[in-house]
Design a protein around this motif. Structure first.
Motif, short mmCIF file in Angstrom:
data_model
loop_
_atom_site.label_atom_id
_atom_site.label_comp_id
_atom_site.label_asym_id
_atom_site.label_seq_id
_atom_site.Cartn_x
_atom_site.Cartn_y
_atom_site.Cartn_z
N ASN A 176 0.84 -1.19 0.00
CA ASN A 176 0.00 0.00 0.00
C ASN A 176 0.88 1.24 0.00
O ASN A 176 2.05 1.19 0.37
CB ASN A 176 -0.91 0.00 1.24
CG ASN A 176 -2.14 0.85 1.05
OD1 ASN A 176 -2.68 0.94 -0.05
ND2 ASN A 176 -2.61 1.48 2.13
N ARG A 177 0.31 2.38 -0.41
CA ARG A 177 1.09 3.61 -0.49
C ARG A 177 1.38 4.22 0.86
O ARG A 177 2.31 5.00 1.02
CB ARG A 177 0.35 4.64 -1.36
CG ARG A 177 0.21 4.23 -2.82
CD ARG A 177 -0.71 5.18 -3.55
NE ARG A 177 -2.05 5.16 -2.96
CZ ARG A 177 -2.98 6.08 -3.21
NH1 ARG A 177 -2.69 7.10 -3.99
NH2 ARG A 177 -4.17 5.99 -2.65
N GLY A 178 0.61 3.91 1.86
CA GLY A 178 0.79 4.46 3.21
C GLY A 178 -0.18 3.78 4.14
O GLY A 178 -0.72 2.71 3.85
N LYS A 179 -0.44 4.40 5.28
CA LYS A 179 -1.40 3.79 6.21
C LYS A 179 -2.61 4.69 6.45
O LYS A 179 -3.30 4.56 7.45
CB LYS A 179 -0.71 3.44 7.53
CG LYS A 179 -0.16 4.60 8.33
CD LYS A 179 0.41 4.07 9.65
CE LYS A 179 0.94 5.20 10.52
NZ LYS A 179 1.47 4.69 11.81
N GLU A 180 -2.87 5.57 5.50
CA GLU A 180 -4.05 6.42 5.62
C GLU A 180 -5.27 5.76 5.01
O GLU A 180 -6.39 5.92 5.51
CB GLU A 180 -3.79 7.78 4.94
CG GLU A 180 -2.63 8.56 5.54
CD GLU A 180 -2.82 8.83 7.02
OE1 GLU A 180 -3.96 9.15 7.43
OE2 GLU A 180 -1.84 8.70 7.78
N THR A 181 -5.07 5.03 3.91
CA THR A 181 -6.21 4.41 3.23
C THR A 181 -6.03 2.90 3.17
O THR A 181 -4.91 2.39 3.27
CB THR A 181 -6.36 4.96 1.80
OG1 THR A 181 -5.17 4.70 1.06
CG2 THR A 181 -6.61 6.46 1.82
N ALA A 182 -7.14 2.18 2.99
CA ALA A 182 -7.11 0.72 2.92
C ALA A 182 -6.65 0.28 1.53
O ALA A 182 -7.06 0.87 0.53
CB ALA A 182 -8.49 0.15 3.22
#
Length: 652
Positions: free
Chosen positions: A506-512
């Motif tokens: 994933n690109r980060g931990k803000e979105t699923a």
């Protein structure tokens, strides 16, 4: 519910490192490398600049007279002094983005320091900056073609029967030049650097010999001769600027290549060797022309005795081949920075040095340049046919760089307005004069870099806009990660937990992750252990194993879902499976089975939609550009037999 974030610190495992290099040796190596990579273009300008200014084949030739020779030589000297030494070496190179230079670095600083206060001015300057970067990419295609062609054409002075072999030999040399790029700029610099040292010493000594024949030429050091030439013979002097600009081609490459060798190495090499050698050569040639106008047929080579001309032709051939290197490495830097800023897709970037983060090789750009340069060689077939296109891209990029620098100087350093106004008035007047003079060559070939620049500008701005559209829609589809995890925890009936470990990139931990959401919504299953994995590259050569991984339980300590951040240095191989073996079972809510783990990638299938987001042709261009994105599974060393790609459709 509690949330914990902690770094993994394994008890064993040697930290990656590399041998230290003595500071003095390192500085010397960087300076020599810079000579072989950065200064090839600007350092070979003395071969043809004065000859081109007075060439009778020019649409606007400059008559040969003592006043004109003094004026032109003075104009060349002060142009190099103002544009290269002042604008780039003393000013622009102070505006770096973590060591990186070039127009893309200025755009980054513009975004950082312009902020909301900049408003429309920031947006307009950023657009200008993108166009300047596009012009530089055009220069990166033209410079190798004209440099190598002009070098190989020297064979005709030795044996006229070799004229037909010029284009094939040029093509072979260019092919070899691009094939060695993958070895890295440091390796290329070590080979080319000593050759350029011999080159600059040689042209400096030859220049001194010419000056001794007619010492009065040193009077041209006074700016009064350049100003007098422009004021008293403006009709002639203005058109001469289109050829005088050849003396400063390569100036933008100095700035763009700053990340490869550093500001200090480039500055020292320029001030203590390159600049003095070039100036001595220009003044020596001017003295030779004043002594006998017949020497105009080849003032550079006529500075040496007849017995030394063939060796000088051979050395000049090597030097002009090297000239192509400066813009090639500059193009790598511009493309890599453009990808980071979102103006190009993610490109595979190979870092080739453990001591400098800026030394890179970009395979896709390398092959694009190779095809483009060979196309220009076979289409134009001579350096003369490309000559009028040479200055257009350079003057455009220089003018834009100057404008952006002064804006950033005000925003970042709060330089007094009166000082900025005075400096900008002088430097921009010089830049705009050169740009206007080159516009007069539009129908003679100056259209080519503008066409290349407009094409590259269209691709980059289209990708930026399309990427923003896709990102907004993707974030809407993904939704917040913590809310998603909370929903899974509060309603166990949503999914069936199956044995095994799933790793979702994933690109980060803000979105699923889209792949995880699709697995839950459509298959109604999730694995016993779920690792949501994000990766970041740190501005250091290598990240020790003890600092490589950070784990976050996302607010649920026993649900088997954790977020893992993996950090790599720019020289580290981004091997995800190897990095995950550093995980401590205590932080992953149980033992994860990495030998049988499944890796899930989210793939976006782009389609042209009916929404009025972009023109239809731009939508198709954006989708076509997306196909050059580097393959994530290969890049991160994911096992192909255990990698699942789950797609999602997004309309643009």
């Amino acid at each position: 519910m509690t949330s914990s974030t902690q770094p993994i610190r394994p008890d064993t495992g040697p930290a990656a490192g590399h041998g230290a290099v003595a500071p003095g040796s390192a500085r010397l190596a960087l300076a020599v490398g810079a000579l072989g990579v950065v200064f090839g273009d600007i350092g070979t300008s003395p071969i043809y600049t004065l000859q081109t200014v007075f060439s009778p084949s020019d649409p606007h030739p400059v008559p040969v007279s003592p006043d004109n020779v003094f004026g032109v030589v003075s104009l060349v000297f002060w142009s190099v002094m103002i544009i290269v030494t002042v604008t780039y070496v003393l000013l622009a190179m102070r505006a770096d983005n973590d060591g990186e230079g070039g127009i893309m670095a200025l755009i980054t600083l513009l975004r950082r320091w312009g902020g909301r206060r900049g408003g429309r001015a920031t947006v307009m300057l950023a657009a200008l900056g993108i166009f300047g970067a596009a012009l530089f990419l055009g220069d990166s295609m033209i410079t190798p073609a004209i440099s190598v062609l002009s070098a190989v054409e020297g064979l005709k002075t030795v044996q006229p029967s070799l004229a037909e072999a010029v284009v094939p030999i040029t093509a072979v040399i260019i092919l070899m030049l691009f094939l060695v790029q993958r070895r890295g700029t440091a390796a290329v610099g070590r080979v080319f650097g000593p050759v350029m040292i011999v080159w600059f010493v040689t042209i400096g000594v030859c220049g001194v010999a010419g000056i001794l024949r007619y010492p009065q030429i040193l009077k041209a050091l006074s700016p009064t001769y350049a100003i007098g030439f422009l004021a008293g013979h403006f009709g002639v002097a203005f058109f001469s600027l289109a050829a005088v600009v050849l003396a400063v081609t390569g100036a933008e490459a100095l700035y763009a290549d700053m990340g490869h060798f550093g500001r200090r190495s480039i500055t020292r090499a320029w001030l203590f060797l390159v600049f003095p050698a070039c100036v001595l050569s220009y003044f020596g040639q001017g003295a030779l022309i004043l002594k006998d106008p017949a020497n105009l047929s080849g003032p550079f080579f006529l500075l040496v005795p007849e017995w030394a001309r063939l060796p000088l032709v051979v050395l000049a051939t090597a030097a002009t081949v090297i000239a192509a290197q400066s813009v090639i490495t500059g193009a790598y830097s511009v493309a890599a920075q453009a990808a980071e800023l979102g103006y190009l897709p993610r490109l595979r970037v190979a870092h080739t040095s453990e001591s400098r983060i800026g030394q890179i090789y970009v395979p896709w750009i390398n092959w694009l340049l190779l095809v483009s340069v060979l196309t220009l060689v076979f289409a134009f077939r001579s350096s003369t046919a490309l000559a009028f296109a040479f200055g257009m891209a350079v003057t455009g990029a220089i003018t834009i760089t100057t404008l952006m620098f002064f804006y950033i100087a005000r925003r970042k350093w709060n330089t007094p307005r009166w000082l900025l106004g005075a400096g900008a008035a002088v430097l921009l007047t010089v830049d705009l004069l050169f740009f206007a003079a080159n516009l007069t060559k539009f129908v003679h070939g100056a259209w080519l870099p503008l066409l290349i620049g407009l094409t590259a500008f269209t691709v980059m701005t289209t990708w930026q806009k399309g990427r923003a559209i896709v990102t907004a829609e993707r974030e809407r589809q993904e939704g917040p990660l913590r809310e998603f995890v909370d929903r899974l925890g509060t309603d166990p009936s949503l999914t069936v937990r199956v044995p095994g470990t799933a790793v979702f990139l994933n690109r980060g931990k803000e979105t699923a992750p889209l792949a995880m959401r699709a697995n839950v919504d459509h298959n109604h299953v999730r694995h016993e252990h779920v690792l949501i994995l994000s990766l970041q590259t740190q501005p250091v050569p290598r990240v020790p194993p003890a600092e490589r991984i950070t784990v976050d339980d996302l607010g649920h300590a026993h649900d088997g879902i954790v977020h893992v951040m993996v950090s790599f240095g720019y020289m580290d191989t981004p091997d995800v499976p190897a990095a995950l073996r550093l995980l401590d079972p205590a932080t992953t809510e149980g033992v994860v089975d990495l030998d049988q783990a499944s890796y899930f990638l989210s793939k976006i299938d782009l389609r042209c939609g009916d929404q009025p987001t972009m023109a239809g042709w731009r939508k198709r261009l954006f989708i076509a550009t997306s196909y050059i994105t580097a393959d994530a599974a290969e890049h991160f060393r994911l096992p192909r037999d255990r990698t699942v790609i789950m797609g999602s459709h997004i309309q643009v």
